[in-house]
Design an enzyme around this catalytic site. Structure first.
Site, PDB file in Angstrom:
ATOM      1  N   ASN A  22       0.799  -1.232   0.000  1.00  0.00           N
ATOM      2  CA  ASN A  22       0.000   0.000   0.000  1.00  0.00           C
ATOM      3  C   ASN A  22       0.834   1.288   0.000  1.00  0.00           C
ATOM      4  OD1 ASN A  22       0.674  -0.600   2.680  1.00  0.00           O
ATOM      5  ND2 ASN A  22      -1.121   0.464   3.473  1.00  0.00           N
ATOM      6  N   GLY A  82       2.403  -5.748   7.236  1.00  0.00           N
ATOM      7  CA  GLY A  82       1.370  -6.355   6.393  1.00  0.00           C
ATOM      8  C   GLY A  82       0.165  -6.747   7.222  1.00  0.00           C
ATOM      9  N   SER A  83      -0.597  -7.669   6.698  1.00  0.00           N
ATOM     10  CA  SER A  83      -1.857  -8.034   7.354  1.00  0.00           C
ATOM     11  C   SER A  83      -1.616  -8.834   8.631  1.00  0.00           C
ATOM     12  CB  SER A  83      -2.698  -8.866   6.391  1.00  0.00           C
ATOM     13  OG  SER A  83      -2.021 -10.063   6.107  1.00  0.00           O
ATOM     14  N   GLU A 106       4.297  -4.982  12.165  1.00  0.00           N
ATOM     15  CA  GLU A 106       3.500  -3.771  11.929  1.00  0.00           C
ATOM     16  C   GLU A 106       2.266  -4.215  11.155  1.00  0.00           C
ATOM     17  OE1 GLU A 106       4.219  -0.589  12.860  1.00  0.00           O
ATOM     18  OE2 GLU A 106       6.156  -1.015  13.778  1.00  0.00           O
ATOM     19  N   CYS A 123      -2.878   1.898   6.441  1.00  0.00           N
ATOM     20  CA  CYS A 123      -3.042   1.130   7.692  1.00  0.00           C
ATOM     21  C   CYS A 123      -3.601   1.989   8.806  1.00  0.00           C
ATOM     22  CB  CYS A 123      -1.712   0.523   8.110  1.00  0.00           C
ATOM     23  SG  CYS A 123      -0.424   1.739   8.399  1.00  0.00           S
ATOM     24  N   GLU A 131     -10.935  -5.465   8.550  1.00  0.00           N
ATOM     25  CA  GLU A 131     -10.325  -4.159   8.286  1.00  0.00           C
ATOM     26  C   GLU A 131     -10.805  -3.750   6.894  1.00  0.00           C
ATOM     27  OE1 GLU A 131      -6.072  -4.403   7.923  1.00  0.00           O
ATOM     28  OE2 GLU A 131      -5.830  -2.225   7.812  1.00  0.00           O
TER      29      GLU A 131
HETATM   30  P1  NAD Z   1       0.136  -9.089   3.247  1.00  0.00           P
HETATM   31  O1  NAD Z   1       0.218  -9.583   4.640  1.00  0.00           O
HETATM   32  O2  NAD Z   1      -0.714  -9.774   2.273  1.00  0.00           O
HETATM   33  O3  NAD Z   1       1.588  -9.047   2.586  1.00  0.00           O
HETATM   34  C1  NAD Z   1       2.693  -8.433   3.190  1.00  0.00           C
HETATM   35  C2  NAD Z   1       3.954  -9.172   2.796  1.00  0.00           C
HETATM   36  O4  NAD Z   1       3.860 -10.530   3.243  1.00  0.00           O
HETATM   37  C3  NAD Z   1       4.210  -9.229   1.295  1.00  0.00           C
HETATM   38  O5  NAD Z   1       5.568  -8.988   1.047  1.00  0.00           O
HETATM   39  C4  NAD Z   1       3.834 -10.651   0.915  1.00  0.00           C
HETATM   40  O6  NAD Z   1       4.592 -11.134  -0.150  1.00  0.00           O
HETATM   41  C5  NAD Z   1       4.148 -11.419   2.184  1.00  0.00           C
HETATM   42  N1  NAD Z   1       3.292 -12.601   2.332  1.00  0.00           N
HETATM   43  C6  NAD Z   1       2.015 -12.745   1.938  1.00  0.00           C
HETATM   44  N2  NAD Z   1       1.541 -13.968   2.269  1.00  0.00           N
HETATM   45  C7  NAD Z   1       2.543 -14.614   2.893  1.00  0.00           C
HETATM   46  C8  NAD Z   1       2.676 -15.898   3.496  1.00  0.00           C
HETATM   47  N3  NAD Z   1       1.675 -16.781   3.508  1.00  0.00           N
HETATM   48  N4  NAD Z   1       3.840 -16.211   4.060  1.00  0.00           N
HETATM   49  C9  NAD Z   1       4.851 -15.338   4.089  1.00  0.00           C
HETATM   50  N5  NAD Z   1       4.780 -14.102   3.538  1.00  0.00           N
HETATM   51  C10 NAD Z   1       3.655 -13.733   2.957  1.00  0.00           C
HETATM   52  O7  NAD Z   1      -0.256  -7.560   3.447  1.00  0.00           O
HETATM   53  P2  NAD Z   1      -0.639  -6.534   2.330  1.00  0.00           P
HETATM   54  O8  NAD Z   1      -1.937  -6.951   1.751  1.00  0.00           O
HETATM   55  O9  NAD Z   1       0.535  -6.333   1.426  1.00  0.00           O
HETATM   56  O10 NAD Z   1      -0.839  -5.189   3.163  1.00  0.00           O
HETATM   57  C11 NAD Z   1      -2.042  -4.793   3.695  1.00  0.00           C
HETATM   58  C12 NAD Z   1      -2.084  -4.997   5.183  1.00  0.00           C
HETATM   59  O11 NAD Z   1      -0.942  -4.451   5.794  1.00  0.00           O
HETATM   60  C13 NAD Z   1      -3.256  -4.316   5.852  1.00  0.00           C
HETATM   61  O12 NAD Z   1      -3.775  -5.141   6.842  1.00  0.00           O
HETATM   62  C14 NAD Z   1      -2.620  -3.096   6.491  1.00  0.00           C
HETATM   63  O13 NAD Z   1      -3.317  -2.561   7.593  1.00  0.00           O
HETATM   64  C15 NAD Z   1      -1.299  -3.606   6.874  1.00  0.00           C
HETATM   65  N6  NAD Z   1      -0.344  -2.532   6.978  1.00  0.00           N
HETATM   66  C16 NAD Z   1       0.145  -2.199   8.193  1.00  0.00           C
HETATM   67  C17 NAD Z   1       1.019  -1.148   8.304  1.00  0.00           C
HETATM   68  C18 NAD Z   1       1.602  -0.752   9.620  1.00  0.00           C
HETATM   69  O14 NAD Z   1       2.516   0.049   9.603  1.00  0.00           O
HETATM   70  N7  NAD Z   1       1.122  -1.239  10.734  1.00  0.00           N
HETATM   71  C19 NAD Z   1       1.382  -0.434   7.179  1.00  0.00           C
HETATM   72  C20 NAD Z   1       0.850  -0.813   5.950  1.00  0.00           C
HETATM   73  C21 NAD Z   1      -0.001  -1.862   5.853  1.00  0.00           C
END
Ligand code: NAD
Length: 456
Positions: free
Chosen positions: A113, A188-189, A210, A244, A334
């Protein structure tokens, strides 16, 4: 895909090269120059991946990273100094220090994002603290990932910073099954955060997570409604709601609900025009999966503004939803898209009950004219962080540690806290040899009274 040897990073770390102040400063400077040299490429890439305007890209991606570099470069020398602390009576005349040791070889995993700043900012902390790093960007922002790959590979040896693209489901286990990292920094999520945490636990690897969550926003009866509407609309609809720390939903005092909705209806077209699909300022959903997920929420309430969407363009209009049940999917997941549920309250208990369904949000926001109410709300709601009479901007102040708690994450970073996150605090006691009283050694019989005087 074959995995490059990560042992080269361990060797590089063990060489000690990355630990000196001069080396760290040099790398930060190099990264800054490389980012500026690729400024135009970064604008183009983020326009492609998320339809971000140049201005938004500067504020939320490039500028925020450059200002983090500036903060780190100005504080780093001081942060690296051993910190002298007091020594307790038992150990006198020893002296005590906390030294900051790099973690070692760290893994940084980014989301899509804010694909640039959310990979680069943790990297700054890793460099500042003297680590070697493996960077794993999100596969869903490919244009931005390609530019970052160039920036890293043109400027840093892969033995120092290794850039690993690919599908997270495959690449992350490959990396973690073949190498024991010294720290993992994941953004990430929450769902994937749990997977990472479990994998890290196998080798007791410390993590910073995070994560996401449902950040609530309360609008009190005494709030400045016009300002609240502007600030909430800006934070909610920037990057098409894929932020986020976006206010996930608003809980507004029933006495000002209509006025607040009216104000939002006037504000949104001022920001994004009557037709946001052609606005230079308005973003797009990242992909069809996210588009379809967010569209499905439109039936969870009455659309009182917006609601138009176009799958070919991955476009969803800024949308306000009224009459939303707290049991509906939009109040469980979310949202991470430009749909804002507006709930109302009369008593504090009603608000707490709604928030308790998704405890420990990443952020919490309250709009009120009363300092007393602001303090009361802040104290009542556990959250990673938040704002009073504002939304999301706390993230941009690098003097504030940024992170979640519980389901929204663990650990924090930004500014000095990034350096701390990627450092191990090593406690050292130095004891002189000229004083070595027998009392400290066996036989202990008969010394209890003295021990009780010294240790209590
Ligand atoms: P995601 O969890 O799908 O992916 C994040 C990373 O994890 C990517 O690099 C992806 O390749 C990797 N990944 C995905 N599935 C995986 C698995 N099974 N095993 C290992 N690695 C894996 O998240 P997203 O969709 O890219 O981002 C959106 C989410 O991130 C939202 O929930 C958002 O709130 C959160 N977010 C949090 C912050 C923060 O600072 N707290 C900032 C931005 C986004």
């Amino acid at each position: 895909m074959s995995l490059p040897s990560l042992d080269a990073l361990r060797k590089e770390f063990n060489s000690g090269e990355t630990r000196t102040y001069a080396f760290r400063k040099e790398q930060l400077k190099k990264l800054k120059s490389a980012i500026l040299a690729h400024e135009e490429d970064i604008y183009n890439a983020l326009q492609k991946d998320l339809n971000k305007s140049r201005e938004e890209t500067w504020v939320t991606e490039i500028g925020i990273v450059l200002s983090e570099i500036r903060t780190i470069m100005s504080g780093l020398k001081e942060w690296m100094q051993p910190e002298r602390v007091a020594t307790n009576l038992l150990n006198l005349p020893s002296s005590s220090f906390i030294t900051k040791e790099p973690m070692g070889v760290v893994l940084i995993i980014g989301p899509w994002n804010y694909p640039f700043q959310l990979l680069m900012n943790p990297l700054l902390g890793a460099i500042a603290a003297g680590n070697c790093a493996v960077l794993k960007p999100s596969e869903f922002a490919p244009a931005t990932s390609a530019v970052m790959k160039k920036i890293i590979e043109e400027n840093f040896s892969p033995d120092y910073i290794l850039y690993m693209e690919g599908d997270g489901v495959t690449v992350i286990p490959q990396l973690m099954n073949n190498f024991v990292f010294d720290h993992i920094f994941y953004t990430g999520s929450t769902v994937v955060g749990k997977i990472i945490y479990k994998m890290a636990a196998e080798n007791l690897i410390p993590v910073t997570l995070e994560l996401g969550g449902k950040s609530p926003c309360i609008v009190e009866s005494d709030a400045n409604i016009k300002v609240a509407a502007r600030r909430i609309a800006l934070a909610k609809f920037s990057n098409c709601g894929q932020m986020c720390v976006a206010p996930d939903h608003v809980i507004v005092h029933h006495s000002v609900k209509d006025a607040f909705i009216q104000e939002l209806k006037q504000t949104i077209p001022k920001f994004f025009s009557e037709d946001p699909s052609s606005s230079y300022n308005y973003g797009r959903m990242i992909n069809e999966k996210q588009f379809n997920r967010v569209i499905s929420y439109l039936s969870n309430g009455n659309v009182v503004y917006g609601g138009k969407h176009d799958s070919k363009q991955l476009y969803i209009e800024p949308t306000l939803l009224d009459n939303v049940s707290t049991d509906s999917p939009i109040m469980k997941d979310e949202i991470f898209g430009p749909v804002l549920p507006i709930l109302s309250f009369t008593t504090k208990e009603e608000v707490l009950k709604i928030i308790a369904n998704n405890p420990n949000p990443l952020s919490f926001y309250v709009f009120t004219g009363s300092d007393k109410k602001a303090k009361q709300w802040s104290a009542a709601i556990p959250a990673g962080g938040g704002c009073i009479n504002n939304c999301s901007w706390h993230l941009t102040n690098d003097h504030l540690p940024f992170g979640g708690r519980g389901f929204s994450g663990t650990g924090s970073y930004h500014g000095r806290q990034s350096f701390e996150t990627f450092s191990h605090k090593k406690s050292i006691m130095k004891t002189p040899t000229w004083f070595d009283p027998d009392i400290k050694y066996p036989p202990f019989k008969g010394k209890l009274k003295l021990f009780k005087m010294v240790i209590r």
